[in-house]
Design a protein around this motif. Structure first.
Motif, PDB file in Angstrom:
ATOM      1  N   LEU A  75       9.007  -7.168   1.951  1.00  0.00           N
ATOM      2  CA  LEU A  75       8.112  -7.095   0.796  1.00  0.00           C
ATOM      3  C   LEU A  75       7.205  -8.320   0.741  1.00  0.00           C
ATOM      4  O   LEU A  75       5.988  -8.202   0.518  1.00  0.00           O
ATOM      5  N   GLY A  76       7.785  -9.514   0.962  1.00  0.00           N
ATOM      6  CA  GLY A  76       6.988 -10.741   0.944  1.00  0.00           C
ATOM      7  C   GLY A  76       5.929 -10.753   2.028  1.00  0.00           C
ATOM      8  O   GLY A  76       4.772 -11.131   1.788  1.00  0.00           O
ATOM      9  N   LEU A  77       6.298 -10.332   3.229  1.00  0.00           N
ATOM     10  CA  LEU A  77       5.336 -10.287   4.334  1.00  0.00           C
ATOM     11  C   LEU A  77       4.232  -9.266   4.065  1.00  0.00           C
ATOM     12  O   LEU A  77       3.068  -9.494   4.414  1.00  0.00           O
ATOM     13  N   SER A  78       4.591  -8.152   3.438  1.00  0.00           N
ATOM     14  CA  SER A  78       3.567  -7.144   3.125  1.00  0.00           C
ATOM     15  C   SER A  78       2.593  -7.668   2.077  1.00  0.00           C
ATOM     16  O   SER A  78       1.384  -7.421   2.162  1.00  0.00           O
ATOM     17  N   PHE A  79       3.093  -8.419   1.083  1.00  0.00           N
ATOM     18  CA  PHE A  79       2.212  -9.028   0.081  1.00  0.00           C
ATOM     19  C   PHE A  79       1.208  -9.970   0.751  1.00  0.00           C
ATOM     20  O   PHE A  79       0.000  -9.913   0.484  1.00  0.00           O
ATOM     21  N   SER A  80       1.722 -10.858   1.605  1.00  0.00           N
ATOM     22  CA  SER A  80       0.847 -11.839   2.255  1.00  0.00           C
ATOM     23  C   SER A  80      -0.144 -11.171   3.202  1.00  0.00           C
ATOM     24  O   SER A  80      -1.310 -11.568   3.278  1.00  0.00           O
ATOM     25  N   THR A  81       0.321 -10.161   3.934  1.00  0.00           N
ATOM     26  CA  THR A  81      -0.569  -9.445   4.850  1.00  0.00           C
ATOM     27  C   THR A  81      -1.696  -8.764   4.084  1.00  0.00           C
ATOM     28  O   THR A  81      -2.881  -8.901   4.427  1.00  0.00           O
ATOM     29  N   LEU A  82      -1.331  -8.040   3.037  1.00  0.00           N
ATOM     30  CA  LEU A  82      -2.334  -7.331   2.233  1.00  0.00           C
ATOM     31  C   LEU A  82      -3.299  -8.306   1.576  1.00  0.00           C
ATOM     32  O   LEU A  82      -4.520  -8.102   1.587  1.00  0.00           O
ATOM     33  N   GLY A  83      -2.763  -9.402   1.018  1.00  0.00           N
ATOM     34  CA  GLY A  83      -3.610 -10.374   0.333  1.00  0.00           C
ATOM     35  C   GLY A  83      -4.618 -11.035   1.257  1.00  0.00           C
ATOM     36  O   GLY A  83      -5.796 -11.184   0.906  1.00  0.00           O
ATOM     37  N   THR A  84      -4.175 -11.432   2.452  1.00  0.00           N
ATOM     38  CA  THR A  84      -5.086 -12.109   3.380  1.00  0.00           C
ATOM     39  C   THR A  84      -6.140 -11.152   3.939  1.00  0.00           C
ATOM     40  O   THR A  84      -7.316 -11.520   4.075  1.00  0.00           O
ATOM     41  N   LEU A  85      -5.733  -9.925   4.254  1.00  0.00           N
ATOM     42  CA  LEU A  85      -6.705  -8.956   4.778  1.00  0.00           C
ATOM     43  C   LEU A  85      -7.744  -8.594   3.719  1.00  0.00           C
ATOM     44  O   LEU A  85      -8.940  -8.469   4.021  1.00  0.00           O
ATOM     45  N   MET A  86      -7.308  -8.434   2.473  1.00  0.00           N
ATOM     46  CA  MET A  86      -8.255  -8.166   1.385  1.00  0.00           C
ATOM     47  C   MET A  86      -9.188  -9.352   1.175  1.00  0.00           C
ATOM     48  O   MET A  86     -10.387  -9.185   0.941  1.00  0.00           O
TER      49      MET A  86
END
Length: 400
Positions: A75-86
């Motif tokens: 979940l944490g990695l998905s948050f960071s991945t989504l946030g940086t790509l956005m």
């Protein structure tokens, strides 16, 4: 369980968390130029990352003790991945909307960081219960490695494009770690207990835990205060002729010293005692800061800054490990709480240094000395704990 792969993933999570932190520090000025932001608006981006990290660390650590480490790490990695790509796509919008979206993106990245760091620390507790100090410091050395590499990677990428490329690459890297974690098998978690809130609160009443938590906040203030203000201190020092860029190299030297120190700190603690090493670190670190503000030679600055980095290097990991021994079955909850306390200290105490610099007749030199004051406060606390608790883990060799 593929133990080797799990360790690689943990190391990667420590490393990428530092990349996310350094990405904002390195690109903040450029983001401000792109969207025409004021100083307060740029400060809001920093606050968004910190608030996200603190809240996620508090909640994520506790939930991981119930649902499991792997689910929360994903979940944490998905948050960071989504946030940086956005974040890499925000220039496509008009400035005001782009700024508002950026606040959300950075909050999301900070939330991911809080969860990732909490789970990484908890996993080190779980995998190495007998050598916690050594392995937690080893993990933290990987964070320091990311802090060293982050600005260099960002500078390299910006040469080819602009600041959005930094977030795009970080997003791809974090997404890759997500996939590796998805394919790995974590250690069995049957030993993790669903500790009741009532029992947990009762355990928190332990005097040593409260005081060690205060030490963590003070440590965060001493490190965050130094890294936040040392570049300005060196740049504005009339005895030196350093540019802002030249002063920034001294900050890199600090992180290199932290990296080297963390590789060896746990080993030293195992062969002496946490109390002795922490006390020595506080005294040497405080002395380095005081001498730094008195010297006028560039080489002396380098020596004292590196000495300060070595002194601080393993203190956080050691304090984490000491508190973890009081909660052997709730390591996720404790890791989350300690990350939140560290974040709070890093948000409040460096700000106090900034306010001190505004006092007429004091200036930034007096503010930097507050880092020494924070360390001396830690020295006093652990000395009192040593007197009050003769059986404290502070005296235990090879306590892990």
């Amino acid at each position: 369980m593929n133990r080797k792969l799990v360790h690689i993933v943990i190391i990667a999570m420590f490393f990428v968390s530092a990349l996310h932190l350094m990405a904002l520090h390195r690109t903040l000025y450029s983001i401000g130029l792109s969207y025409g932001l004021t100083g307060s608006e740029k400060g809001n981006l920093i606050s968004a990352q910190m608030i996200g990290s603190i809240l996620a660390a508090l909640l994520g650590g506790r939930i991981s003790d119930i649902w499991g480490r792997k689910k929360l790490a994903l979940l944490g990695l998905s948050f960071s991945t989504l946030g940086t790509l956005m974040m890499s796509r925000t220039p496509a919008f008009e400035p005001l909307l782009a700024y508002q979206i950026s606040i959300f993106c950075i909050f999301l990245v900070g939330s991911g960081m809080g969860i990732i760091l909490s789970i990484s620390n908890a996993l080190m507790f779980d995998l190495h219960p007998q050598r916690r100090v050594f392995y937690v410091n080893l993990g933290h050395s990987c964070f320091a490695g990311g802090a060293i590499a982050g600005p260099f990677i960002a500078n390299f990428l910006i040469q080819f494009s602009d600041w959005p490329l930094v977030y795009l690459v970080n997003g791809i890297l974090t997404g890759t770690i997500f996939l590796c974690l998805l394919l790995s098998t974590f250690p069995k978690e049957e030993h993790i207990l669903k500790t009741s809130v009532r029992v947990f609160k009762g355990t928190l009443k332990k005097q040593a835990v409260i005081w060690l938590s205060i030490c963590i906040a003070l440590y965060a203030g001493s490190q965050g205060g130094f890294t936040s203000w040392i570049v300005e201190y060196l740049s504005t020092n009339s005895l030196l002729t350093l540019s802002e860029r030249g002063s920034g190299f001294f900050l890199s030297y600090f992180w290199i010293a932290v990296f080297i120190g963390r590789l060896n700190y746990g080993w030293i603690v195992e062969r002496s005692s946490p109390f002795f090493v922490l006390l020595l670190s506080c005294l040497v670190g405080a002395g380095s800061i005081l001498l730094l503000t008195k010297t006028a030679h560039p080489l002396s600055y380098l020596v004292f800054i590196c000495l300060y980095g070595l002194s601080l290097s393993g203190m956080l990991g050691t304090l984490f490990s000491l508190i973890g021994q009081y909660f052997p079955h709730s390591s996720g909850t404790i890791a989350g709480m300690m990350m939140a306390i560290s974040g709070a200290g890093g948000a409040i105490l460096p700000n106090l240094i900034g306010r001190v610099t505004d006092v007429q007749g004091w200036g930034i030199s007096a503010g930097i000395r507050f880092c020494a004051l924070y360390l001396l406060a830690i020295a006093v606390i652990i000395s009192l704990l040593a007197l009050l608790e003769k059986n404290s883990p502070l005296f235990t060799r090879r306590n892990g």
